[in-house]
Design a protein around this motif. Structure first.
Motif, PDB file in Angstrom:
ATOM      1  N   MET A  63     -29.220  -1.009  20.064  1.00  0.00           N
ATOM      2  CA  MET A  63     -28.289  -1.679  20.818  1.00  0.00           C
ATOM      3  C   MET A  63     -28.060  -3.009  19.795  1.00  0.00           C
ATOM      4  O   MET A  63     -28.882  -3.472  19.056  1.00  0.00           O
ATOM      5  CB  MET A  63     -28.912  -2.502  21.899  1.00  0.00           C
ATOM      6  CG  MET A  63     -29.582  -1.359  22.945  1.00  0.00           C
ATOM      7  SD  MET A  63     -28.074  -0.661  23.928  1.00  0.00           S
ATOM      8  CE  MET A  63     -27.976  -1.836  25.259  1.00  0.00           C
TER       9      MET A  63
ATOM     10  N   LYS B 104     -26.437  -7.131  19.383  1.00  0.00           N
ATOM     11  CA  LYS B 104     -25.749  -8.230  20.513  1.00  0.00           C
ATOM     12  C   LYS B 104     -24.446  -8.590  19.892  1.00  0.00           C
ATOM     13  O   LYS B 104     -24.117  -8.943  18.604  1.00  0.00           O
ATOM     14  CB  LYS B 104     -26.975  -9.220  20.303  1.00  0.00           C
ATOM     15  CG  LYS B 104     -28.057  -8.923  20.730  1.00  0.00           C
ATOM     16  CD  LYS B 104     -29.212 -10.241  20.465  1.00  0.00           C
ATOM     17  CE  LYS B 104     -30.371  -9.769  21.112  1.00  0.00           C
ATOM     18  NZ  LYS B 104     -31.705 -10.700  20.950  1.00  0.00           N
TER      19      LYS B 104
ATOM     20  N   THR C 228     -20.618 -11.098  21.313  1.00  0.00           N
ATOM     21  CA  THR C 228     -20.072 -12.074  22.006  1.00  0.00           C
ATOM     22  C   THR C 228     -18.728 -11.925  22.518  1.00  0.00           C
ATOM     23  O   THR C 228     -17.762 -11.553  21.857  1.00  0.00           O
ATOM     24  CB  THR C 228     -20.189 -13.401  21.302  1.00  0.00           C
ATOM     25  OG1 THR C 228     -21.443 -13.537  20.564  1.00  0.00           O
ATOM     26  CG2 THR C 228     -20.030 -14.556  22.127  1.00  0.00           C
TER      27      THR C 228
ATOM     28  N   PRO D  76     -22.712 -13.793  25.746  1.00  0.00           N
ATOM     29  CA  PRO D  76     -23.258 -12.640  24.933  1.00  0.00           C
ATOM     30  C   PRO D  76     -23.565 -11.556  25.758  1.00  0.00           C
ATOM     31  O   PRO D  76     -23.870 -11.556  26.957  1.00  0.00           O
ATOM     32  CB  PRO D  76     -24.476 -13.274  24.506  1.00  0.00           C
ATOM     33  CG  PRO D  76     -24.946 -14.182  25.465  1.00  0.00           C
ATOM     34  CD  PRO D  76     -23.583 -14.986  26.028  1.00  0.00           C
ATOM     35  N   PHE D  77     -23.511 -10.197  25.179  1.00  0.00           N
ATOM     36  CA  PHE D  77     -24.028  -9.053  25.526  1.00  0.00           C
ATOM     37  C   PHE D  77     -24.434  -8.028  24.774  1.00  0.00           C
ATOM     38  O   PHE D  77     -24.446  -8.548  23.490  1.00  0.00           O
ATOM     39  CB  PHE D  77     -22.784  -8.475  26.373  1.00  0.00           C
ATOM     40  CG  PHE D  77     -21.716  -7.946  25.688  1.00  0.00           C
ATOM     41  CD1 PHE D  77     -21.650  -6.487  25.587  1.00  0.00           C
ATOM     42  CD2 PHE D  77     -20.583  -8.680  24.924  1.00  0.00           C
ATOM     43  CE1 PHE D  77     -20.568  -6.017  24.709  1.00  0.00           C
ATOM     44  CE2 PHE D  77     -19.710  -8.363  24.175  1.00  0.00           C
ATOM     45  CZ  PHE D  77     -19.507  -6.814  23.969  1.00  0.00           C
ATOM     46  N   THR D  78     -25.267  -7.134  25.281  1.00  0.00           N
ATOM     47  CA  THR D  78     -25.465  -6.044  24.210  1.00  0.00           C
ATOM     48  C   THR D  78     -24.902  -4.646  24.537  1.00  0.00           C
ATOM     49  O   THR D  78     -24.449  -4.549  25.751  1.00  0.00           O
ATOM     50  CB  THR D  78     -27.353  -5.872  24.381  1.00  0.00           C
ATOM     51  OG1 THR D  78     -27.320  -5.237  25.661  1.00  0.00           O
ATOM     52  CG2 THR D  78     -27.967  -6.862  23.911  1.00  0.00           C
TER      53      THR D  78
ATOM     54  N   LYS E  75     -23.785  -4.793  11.918  1.00  0.00           N
ATOM     55  CA  LYS E  75     -24.838  -4.880  13.035  1.00  0.00           C
ATOM     56  C   LYS E  75     -24.964  -3.361  13.395  1.00  0.00           C
ATOM     57  O   LYS E  75     -26.011  -3.052  13.763  1.00  0.00           O
ATOM     58  CB  LYS E  75     -24.097  -5.405  14.192  1.00  0.00           C
ATOM     59  CG  LYS E  75     -24.222  -7.092  14.031  1.00  0.00           C
ATOM     60  CD  LYS E  75     -23.561  -7.681  15.407  1.00  0.00           C
ATOM     61  CE  LYS E  75     -23.555  -9.371  15.109  1.00  0.00           C
ATOM     62  NZ  LYS E  75     -24.727  -9.633  15.907  1.00  0.00           N
TER      63      LYS E  75
END
Length: 72
Positions: A1, A3, A5, A11-13, A50
């Motif tokens: 996962m 992270k 924005t 924020p979310f994953t 990421k």
């Protein structure tokens, strides 16, 4: 996962395995394999980094060069 924005700052994953493409329109838009789209604050390069780090962490991309040849 990974992270990320949303544009509203929340924020979310996101499960990086389901990412099909990442584009800039100029906002960064992530399209998943099911067609769902997310617009995020991070740049395309940041998202790519990421995702790459996530793949390394779950060993999807294999061992890094600096660990090859070492005995386990």
């Amino acid at each position: 996962m990974i992270k990320l924005t949303r544009l509203n700052g929340k924020p979310f994953t996101l499960n990086a395995i389901y990412i099909e493409q990442v584009e800039s329109f100029p906002d960064t838009t992530i399209t998943l394999t099911n067609g769902k789209k997310f617009v995020v604050k991070e740049s395309v390069d940041d998202v790519n980094l990421k995702v790459r780090n996530f793949y390394h962490s779950v060993n999807v991309l294999g061992l890094q060069n600096d660990t090859e040849g070492s005995s386990l």
